[in-house]
Write a protein that holds these residues in place. Structure first.
Motif, PDB file in Angstrom:
ATOM      1  N   MET A 169       0.101   3.817   8.642  1.00 62.21           N
ATOM      2  CA  MET A 169       1.438   2.755   9.172  1.00 62.21           C
ATOM      3  C   MET A 169       0.548   1.531   8.883  1.00 62.21           C
ATOM      4  SD  MET A 169       4.280   2.528  11.461  1.00 62.21           S
ATOM      5  CE  MET A 169       4.159   4.647  11.642  1.00 62.21           C
ATOM      6  N   TYR A 170      -0.579   1.053   9.057  1.00 63.36           N
ATOM      7  CA  TYR A 170      -0.711  -0.360   9.369  1.00 63.36           C
ATOM      8  C   TYR A 170      -1.383  -0.193   8.022  1.00 63.36           C
ATOM      9  CZ  TYR A 170      -4.561  -3.585   8.859  1.00 63.36           C
ATOM     10  OH  TYR A 170      -5.152  -4.814   8.352  1.00 63.36           O
ATOM     11  N   GLN A 171      -1.958   0.008   6.943  1.00 69.04           N
ATOM     12  CA  GLN A 171      -2.188  -0.012   5.880  1.00 69.04           C
ATOM     13  C   GLN A 171      -0.966  -0.249   4.940  1.00 69.04           C
ATOM     14  OE1 GLN A 171      -3.939   3.513   3.399  1.00 69.04           O
ATOM     15  NE2 GLN A 171      -5.126   1.859   1.475  1.00 69.04           N
ATOM     16  N   ALA A 172       0.826   0.297   5.389  1.00 67.00           N
ATOM     17  CA  ALA A 172       1.166   0.494   4.586  1.00 67.00           C
ATOM     18  C   ALA A 172       1.992  -0.575   4.733  1.00 67.00           C
ATOM     19  CB  ALA A 172       2.678   1.504   4.885  1.00 67.00           C
ATOM     20  N   THR A 173       1.894  -1.739   5.989  1.00 67.79           N
ATOM     21  CA  THR A 173       3.225  -2.903   6.707  1.00 67.79           C
ATOM     22  C   THR A 173       2.085  -3.398   5.879  1.00 67.79           C
ATOM     23  OG1 THR A 173       2.940  -1.172   8.449  1.00 67.79           O
ATOM     24  CG2 THR A 173       3.367  -3.610   8.638  1.00 67.79           C
ATOM     25  N   THR A 174       0.787  -3.364   5.632  1.00 70.84           N
ATOM     26  CA  THR A 174      -0.275  -4.588   5.128  1.00 70.84           C
ATOM     27  C   THR A 174       0.493  -4.993   3.759  1.00 70.84           C
ATOM     28  OG1 THR A 174      -2.271  -4.107   6.484  1.00 70.84           O
ATOM     29  CG2 THR A 174      -2.230  -5.216   4.598  1.00 70.84           C
ATOM     30  N   ALA A 175       0.097  -3.290   3.054  1.00 67.94           N
ATOM     31  CA  ALA A 175       0.372  -3.527   1.517  1.00 67.94           C
ATOM     32  C   ALA A 175       2.200  -4.515   1.408  1.00 67.94           C
ATOM     33  CB  ALA A 175       0.390  -2.053   1.191  1.00 67.94           C
ATOM     34  N   LEU A 176       3.466  -3.433   1.989  1.00 74.41           N
ATOM     35  CA  LEU A 176       4.309  -4.390   2.240  1.00 74.41           C
ATOM     36  C   LEU A 176       4.623  -5.801   2.376  1.00 74.41           C
ATOM     37  CD1 LEU A 176       6.191  -1.190   3.314  1.00 74.41           C
ATOM     38  CD2 LEU A 176       6.386  -2.031   1.124  1.00 74.41           C
ATOM     39  N   ASN A 177       3.529  -6.293   2.679  1.00 69.80           N
ATOM     40  CA  ASN A 177       3.947  -7.861   3.450  1.00 69.80           C
ATOM     41  C   ASN A 177       3.252  -8.504   1.918  1.00 69.80           C
ATOM     42  OD1 ASN A 177       5.813  -7.468   5.086  1.00 69.80           O
ATOM     43  ND2 ASN A 177       4.162  -7.060   6.818  1.00 69.80           N
ATOM     44  N   ARG A 178       2.844  -7.995   1.193  1.00 72.98           N
ATOM     45  CA  ARG A 178       2.545  -8.811  -0.022  1.00 72.98           C
ATOM     46  C   ARG A 178       3.259  -9.626  -0.668  1.00 72.98           C
ATOM     47  NH1 ARG A 178      -1.109  -4.148  -2.832  1.00 72.98           N
ATOM     48  NH2 ARG A 178      -3.083  -4.042  -1.218  1.00 72.98           N
ATOM     49  N   TYR A 179       2.638 -10.921  -0.987  1.00 74.21           N
ATOM     50  CA  TYR A 179       3.978 -12.261  -1.240  1.00 74.21           C
ATOM     51  C   TYR A 179       3.576 -12.083  -2.339  1.00 74.21           C
ATOM     52  CZ  TYR A 179       5.063 -12.077   3.840  1.00 74.21           C
ATOM     53  OH  TYR A 179       5.484 -11.518   5.044  1.00 74.21           O
TER      54      TYR A 179
END
Length: 427
Positions: free
Chosen positions: A250-260
């Motif tokens: 989940m941490y990895q997914a959250t980081t990836a989804l916050n790529r602007y």
């Protein structure tokens, strides 16, 4: 004040449930009972039931007991008629006496199971994995903690326990990690000599690991009319990859989804099928309108959680008791009434769930401690019954009394020692 309230609440629940185990099984076998006491010493409050059993709340809150008629107490024993004497504990078959003696610890384990199950109803499913920063490698990056000496890790609890189990080890410790950014396995190796952890220090901190519970990436909620809903996301979708980068936490997914500033192609699993969904690029501070979160527990998974936690703590409590008694783990790690009171007060302030988790763990600790083969404890009484059954005759009362006094001195010495530990920690 909170420490006192928390400690008294724990004491009343744990001791009452333990002694009720002895009492209820004795009643089932119609064994004569004189007294059921919570605490020792003078009675503060007492009453009798219709079977002439005396119940009391006593002045010294350090345990409890169920008193039975004893043939050695000739004055009171002689007052019983022949039919009543048949139902004196000492005159019952070995199986019945064993079940009465073991019922207290077993009831403690049962209490822990129900407590953990109840807690499971109010928390998410137990974490699937552990993510962490690792100071000795790169404290700016995050890793999955995969295994400790080839033992798989699936929660912060199991990580800390597995590391704690290594107390006293001399040799190499290998911690397997997965680098989320570089997508490769790496290993943290540490050579230790007679490994010891400082008082109050978490085992993970000793290895420079800052762990936190993590989960398989799952979409918990999709906001109405949000970008996520418009492109086709649904609650319950499991994220497999983002822009062809495998996503495992989940941490990895959250980081990836916050790529602007870049478009994302998210591969998800839904109802066993694989789907690709495109998300447009977003500006900093914007939101897609989705939230990640673990699955909630159902009644069935709460029962499984309760069972797993009970087995986990029983196994590890006995393991730590053994390590303490053989000197591998120092007695300085033990806590007495003062230490327990402090922890109880802290957990009570933290909320109901931490307090209940402490109750479950202490219930197992009480049950396990009482199974130690010391004559004044339930384990010792069971050992007496077993030896008498094997030798075919009673153990002499003088030997029993001497062993009882010796075990009392041992427990009293241990009690004084842990009290001194507690006071030293506070001052």
């Amino acid at each position: 004040m909170y420490a006192l309230i928390g400690a008294l609440t724990l004491f009343l629940i744990l001791v009452t449930f333990h002694e009720y185990g002895h009492y209820s099984v004795a009643r089932y076998f119609k064994i004569k009972i004189i007294k059921f006491s919570i605490g020792f010493g003078p009675d503060l409050y007492k009453w009798k039931n219709k079977d002439d059993v005396r119940f009391s709340l006593s002045a010294i809150p350090f345990g409890g007991y169920v008193a039975f008629h004893d043939p050695a107490d000739k004055e009171n024993y002689s007052k019983l008629n022949p039919e009543e004497k048949k139902y004196v504990l000492a005159n019952r078959p070995a199986l019945e006496r064993s079940l009465v003696v073991l019922a207290g610890p077993i009831y403690n384990f049962i209490l822990a199971f129900f407590v953990f199950t109840f807690v499971g109803l109010f928390i998410p499913k137990q974490s699937d994995m552990v993510s962490a920063q690792v100071a000795e490698i790169d404290e700016q990056k995050f890793y999955e903690v995969v295994a400790v000496n080839n033992i798989e890790i699936d929660s912060v609890q199991s990580l800390e326990i597995e590391l704690l189990n290594l107390t006293g080890l001399t040799g190499n410790i290998e911690i397997e990690l997965f680098d989320y950014k570089d997508q490769n396995q790496i290993y943290l190796n540490k050579d230790v000599t007679d490994l010891k952890f400082e008082e109050g220090q978490s085992p993970s901190k000793f290895f420079g690991i800052l762990p936190f519970p993590d989960f398989k990436p799952r979409i918990e909620y999709v906001e109405n009319e949000s970008t996520a809903e418009l492109v086709g996301f649904s609650a319950g979708d499991k994220i497999i990859s983002i822009n062809q980068e495998s996503i495992s936490s989940m941490y990895q997914a959250t980081t990836a989804l916050n790529r602007y500033g870049q478009q994302l192609v998210v591969n998800i699993e839904r109802d066993g099928k694989s789907l690709n969904i495109s998300l447009p690029s977003k500006q900093e501070g914007a939101s897609y309108g989705l939230r990640l979160g673990p699955e909630p527990n159902s009644l069935l998974t709460s029962v499984v959680f309760g069972f797993n936690q009970t087995i986990f703590w029983i196994k590890n409590t006995f393991k730590f008791l053994f390590k303490t008694l053989n000197g591998t783990m120092g007695f300085e790690n033990l806590s007495g009434p003062v230490g327990i009171a402090k922890v109880a007060g802290d957990s009570l302030v933290s909320g109901l769930i931490p307090f209940l988790l402490l109750l479950g763990i202490l219930s197992i600790s009480l049950g396990a401690f009482n199974l130690l083969p010391l004559p004044m404890l339930d384990g010792g009484q069971f050992l007496f019954i077993l030896v008498e059954k094997l030798k075919g005759s009673p153990i002499s009362l003088k030997l029993k009394a001497a062993l009882m006094n010796l075990s009392f001195l041992l427990v009293l010495t241990l009690f004084v020692f842990v009290m001194m530990n507690d006071i030293a920690r506070i001052i």
